[in-house]
Design an enzyme around this catalytic site. Structure first.
Site, mmCIF file in Angstrom:
data_model
loop_
_atom_site.group_PDB
_atom_site.id
_atom_site.type_symbol
_atom_site.label_atom_id
_atom_site.label_comp_id
_atom_site.label_asym_id
_atom_site.label_seq_id
_atom_site.Cartn_x
_atom_site.Cartn_y
_atom_site.Cartn_z
ATOM 1 N N HIS A 194 8.153 1.769 33.479
ATOM 2 C CA HIS A 194 7.560 0.629 32.606
ATOM 3 C C HIS A 194 8.093 -0.590 33.172
ATOM 4 O O HIS A 194 8.891 -0.764 33.819
ATOM 5 C CB HIS A 194 7.633 0.878 31.200
ATOM 6 C CG HIS A 194 9.161 1.034 30.707
ATOM 7 N ND1 HIS A 194 9.090 0.701 29.173
ATOM 8 C CD2 HIS A 194 10.109 0.946 31.135
ATOM 9 C CE1 HIS A 194 10.569 0.606 29.053
ATOM 10 N NE2 HIS A 194 11.068 0.930 30.271
ATOM 11 N N CYS B 81 15.001 -5.443 32.062
ATOM 12 C CA CYS B 81 13.819 -4.507 31.972
ATOM 13 C C CYS B 81 12.458 -5.092 32.180
ATOM 14 O O CYS B 81 11.546 -4.660 32.073
ATOM 15 C CB CYS B 81 14.003 -4.044 30.496
ATOM 16 S SG CYS B 81 15.233 -2.861 30.291
ATOM 17 N N GLU C 235 15.631 7.102 25.464
ATOM 18 C CA GLU C 235 15.220 6.402 26.498
ATOM 19 C C GLU C 235 16.439 6.443 27.590
ATOM 20 O O GLU C 235 16.326 6.480 28.735
ATOM 21 C CB GLU C 235 15.255 4.757 26.459
ATOM 22 C CG GLU C 235 14.511 3.926 27.436
ATOM 23 C CD GLU C 235 14.209 2.539 27.113
ATOM 24 O OE1 GLU C 235 13.109 2.301 26.785
ATOM 25 O OE2 GLU C 235 15.137 1.694 27.181
ATOM 26 N N HIS D 166 10.905 -0.421 36.447
ATOM 27 C CA HIS D 166 11.882 0.656 36.311
ATOM 28 C C HIS D 166 11.406 1.761 35.448
ATOM 29 O O HIS D 166 10.436 1.884 34.966
ATOM 30 C CB HIS D 166 13.185 0.007 35.855
ATOM 31 C CG HIS D 166 13.165 -0.306 34.441
ATOM 32 N ND1 HIS D 166 12.596 -1.181 33.958
ATOM 33 C CD2 HIS D 166 13.574 0.448 33.090
ATOM 34 C CE1 HIS D 166 12.558 -1.343 32.655
ATOM 35 N NE2 HIS D 166 13.169 -0.327 31.972
ATOM 36 N N HIS E 33 5.612 10.976 34.833
ATOM 37 C CA HIS E 33 5.583 10.163 36.343
ATOM 38 C C HIS E 33 4.433 9.097 36.364
ATOM 39 O O HIS E 33 3.786 9.099 37.215
ATOM 40 C CB HIS E 33 5.318 11.415 37.446
ATOM 41 C CG HIS E 33 6.568 12.004 37.560
ATOM 42 N ND1 HIS E 33 6.959 12.971 36.788
ATOM 43 C CD2 HIS E 33 7.455 11.909 38.547
ATOM 44 C CE1 HIS E 33 8.219 13.235 37.439
ATOM 45 N NE2 HIS E 33 8.499 12.611 38.362
ATOM 46 N N HIS F 142 12.642 5.572 33.037
ATOM 47 C CA HIS F 142 13.506 6.388 32.432
ATOM 48 C C HIS F 142 13.372 7.933 32.421
ATOM 49 O O HIS F 142 12.142 8.503 32.572
ATOM 50 C CB HIS F 142 13.499 5.891 31.000
ATOM 51 C CG HIS F 142 13.961 4.567 30.769
ATOM 52 N ND1 HIS F 142 15.224 4.014 30.716
ATOM 53 C CD2 HIS F 142 13.067 3.549 30.639
ATOM 54 C CE1 HIS F 142 15.230 2.743 30.753
ATOM 55 N NE2 HIS F 142 13.914 2.342 30.499
#
Length: 150
Positions: free
Chosen positions: A16, A25, A136, A29, A75, A31
């Protein structure tokens, strides 16, 4: 009979970017998310029922969460559809990437609210979503509780 809470854990990988954010952020990137889904209900008392003694079959809960959350978000890259990330999203989609355009900023807080709504729609009427915990990172998570949202 007593009410019982049961929890099933899920994991998925999602990317995201937080448009307009003032930290790292803002960049695309990803998680390794862990989602704990807790439901509450009374165990089935009918001993002729194949699910006798269960609140809900873990497999049935898994089907709901997998189809509504895991299979959709795993994904994938999530962008707020109301930001200039639309150009990037379009390019990624044209290259065969799985992109989700959400109606919200894809923070853990907003994702857990979205997940709660999706899961609640598919639970049997005698089973209620009690809580969600969306982790997260190893040290950061957002929680949703039904009691906070009545």
């Amino acid at each position: 009979m007593s009410k019982i809470r049961i929890t099933k854990q899920f994991s998925f990988e999602t990317g995201h970017a937080l448009y307009g954010y003032d930290g790292k952020c803002k960049n695309v990137h990803g998680h390794s998310y862990r989602l704990d889904v807790t439901v509450i209900g009374r165990p089935i008392e009918d001993n002729s029922d194949v699910k006798f003694g269960m609140v809900i079959d873990f497999g049935d809960l898994k089907k709901i969460v997998k189809s509504e959350i895991v299979d959709v978000f795993d994904h994938a890259t999530v962008f707020n559809k109301n930001t200039p990330h639309l150009e990037l999203a379009k390019e990624l989609q044209e290259r065969g990437h799985n992109v989700i355009l959400a109606d919200y900023q894809p923070t853990s807080e907003m994702m857990v609210i979205d997940f709660a709504e999706k899961i609640k729609k598919h639970l049997p009427s005698n089973i209620h979503l009690y809580s969600l915990k969306l982790q997260e990172t190893a040290t950061s998570f957002a929680e949703w509780f039904a009691s906070d949202n009545d």
